[in-house]
Design a protein around this motif. Structure first.
Motif, PDB file in Angstrom:
ATOM      1  N   UNK A  55     -47.462  53.429  74.570  1.00 18.83           N
ATOM      2  CA  UNK A  55     -47.013  53.584  73.187  1.00 18.83           C
ATOM      3  C   UNK A  55     -45.643  52.929  73.028  1.00 18.83           C
ATOM      4  N   UNK A  56     -45.508  52.101  72.004  1.00 25.17           N
ATOM      5  CA  UNK A  56     -44.231  51.461  71.687  1.00 25.17           C
ATOM      6  C   UNK A  56     -43.852  51.788  70.247  1.00 25.17           C
ATOM      7  N   UNK A  57     -42.564  51.692  69.959  1.00 24.60           N
ATOM      8  CA  UNK A  57     -42.116  51.985  68.603  1.00 24.60           C
ATOM      9  C   UNK A  57     -42.150  50.754  67.699  1.00 24.60           C
ATOM     10  N   UNK A  58     -42.198  49.563  68.285  1.00 24.00           N
ATOM     11  CA  UNK A  58     -42.210  48.326  67.489  1.00 24.00           C
ATOM     12  C   UNK A  58     -43.054  47.285  68.236  1.00 24.00           C
ATOM     13  N   UNK A  59     -44.309  47.150  67.833  1.00 22.94           N
ATOM     14  CA  UNK A  59     -45.236  46.257  68.528  1.00 22.94           C
ATOM     15  C   UNK A  59     -44.809  44.804  68.446  1.00 22.94           C
ATOM     16  N   UNK A  60     -44.313  44.363  67.310  1.00 27.11           N
ATOM     17  CA  UNK A  60     -43.905  42.969  67.164  1.00 27.11           C
ATOM     18  C   UNK A  60     -42.734  42.633  68.097  1.00 27.11           C
ATOM     19  N   UNK A  61     -41.766  43.541  68.179  1.00 33.77           N
ATOM     20  CA  UNK A  61     -40.630  43.318  69.084  1.00 33.77           C
ATOM     21  C   UNK A  61     -41.083  43.364  70.539  1.00 33.77           C
ATOM     22  N   UNK A  62     -42.001  44.268  70.859  1.00 34.69           N
ATOM     23  CA  UNK A  62     -42.510  44.358  72.231  1.00 34.69           C
ATOM     24  C   UNK A  62     -43.272  43.101  72.609  1.00 34.69           C
ATOM     25  N   UNK A  63     -44.073  42.581  71.687  1.00 37.41           N
ATOM     26  CA  UNK A  63     -44.807  41.335  71.952  1.00 37.41           C
ATOM     27  C   UNK A  63     -43.833  40.192  72.197  1.00 37.41           C
ATOM     28  N   UNK A  64     -42.786  40.126  71.402  1.00 35.63           N
ATOM     29  CA  UNK A  64     -41.779  39.073  71.571  1.00 35.63           C
ATOM     30  C   UNK A  64     -41.087  39.204  72.928  1.00 35.63           C
ATOM     31  N   UNK A  65     -40.785  40.436  73.354  1.00 35.23           N
ATOM     32  CA  UNK A  65     -40.135  40.647  74.649  1.00 35.23           C
ATOM     33  C   UNK A  65     -41.046  40.219  75.794  1.00 35.23           C
ATOM     34  N   UNK A  66     -42.332  40.514  75.687  1.00 33.26           N
ATOM     35  CA  UNK A  66     -43.267  40.071  76.720  1.00 33.26           C
ATOM     36  C   UNK A  66     -43.330  38.552  76.780  1.00 33.26           C
ATOM     37  N   UNK A  99     -40.681  51.807  75.492  1.00 34.21           N
ATOM     38  CA  UNK A  99     -41.936  52.493  75.811  1.00 34.21           C
ATOM     39  C   UNK A  99     -41.737  53.979  75.571  1.00 34.21           C
ATOM     40  N   UNK A 100     -42.617  54.582  74.780  1.00 32.96           N
ATOM     41  CA  UNK A 100     -42.502  55.996  74.430  1.00 32.96           C
ATOM     42  C   UNK A 100     -43.388  56.897  75.276  1.00 32.96           C
ATOM     43  N   UNK A 101     -44.373  56.317  75.951  1.00 29.50           N
ATOM     44  CA  UNK A 101     -45.263  57.105  76.789  1.00 29.50           C
ATOM     45  C   UNK A 101     -46.608  56.439  76.946  1.00 29.50           C
ATOM     46  N   UNK A 102     -47.488  57.104  77.664  1.00 32.68           N
ATOM     47  CA  UNK A 102     -48.876  56.662  77.765  1.00 32.68           C
ATOM     48  C   UNK A 102     -49.642  57.277  76.604  1.00 32.68           C
ATOM     49  N   UNK A 103     -50.426  56.469  75.926  1.00 29.82           N
ATOM     50  CA  UNK A 103     -51.103  56.962  74.737  1.00 29.82           C
ATOM     51  C   UNK A 103     -52.606  56.709  74.751  1.00 29.82           C
ATOM     52  N   UNK A 104     -53.062  55.844  75.664  1.00 28.04           N
ATOM     53  CA  UNK A 104     -54.466  55.464  75.654  1.00 28.04           C
ATOM     54  C   UNK A 104     -54.946  55.173  77.065  1.00 28.04           C
ATOM     55  N   UNK A 105     -56.154  55.601  77.354  1.00 26.15           N
ATOM     56  CA  UNK A 105     -56.858  55.185  78.561  1.00 26.15           C
ATOM     57  C   UNK A 105     -58.300  54.966  78.154  1.00 26.15           C
ATOM     58  N   UNK A 106     -58.935  54.018  78.790  1.00 25.46           N
ATOM     59  CA  UNK A 106     -60.323  53.737  78.448  1.00 25.46           C
ATOM     60  C   UNK A 106     -61.099  53.238  79.643  1.00 25.46           C
TER      61      UNK A 106
END
Length: 118
Positions: free
Chosen positions: A68-79, A3-10
């Motif tokens: 914010x993540x540096x690798x969405x595919x890897x993050x999805x796999x980790x989840x 995780x690199x930080x917060x990048x979005x709020x809505x």
């Protein structure tokens, strides 16, 4: 997952137009134009964004927070490996993203910026 930080709020609101005007006129946040987003989007000085959508415009949630993540595919796999159900990967002209429900049952988002817009 990194995780690199917060990048979005809505937020979603039946007062979308009034809220968008408030953000732009009162808080002086500049509007952003991004193809593929059905919301009023505003840029913050740190590079994060705030979106204002109509009810249901962000799915089944009135609020959303994006990490914010540096690798969405890897993050999805980790989840998934942790037993978390994740939504389909979506994308627009500057980001790839996915939604998931955390143990608090609230909706969150992981966001990966495209290399040409990072």
């Amino acid at each position: 997952m990194r995780i690199l930080g917060l990048v979005f709020a809505g937020t979603s609101t039946p007062h979308r137009s009034r809220m968008a005007d408030f953000l732009n006129d009162t808080l002086a946040l500049p509007r952003a134009r991004v193809d593929g987003i059905e919301a009023d989007l505003f840029e913050l000085p740190d590079g994060s964004t705030f979106a204002v959508a109509s009810p249901g415009g962000m799915g089944d949630t009135p609020r959303s927070v994006g990490f914010l993540v540096d690798d969405l595919d890897a993050a999805a796999a980790a989840l998934r490996e942790a037993g978390v159900t994740v939504g389909a990967i979506g994308e627009n002209e500057r980001e790839r993203y996915l939604h998931f429900r955390a143990p608090d049952r609230e909706l969150y988002e992981l966001v990966e910026r495209r290399a040409d817009t990072a």
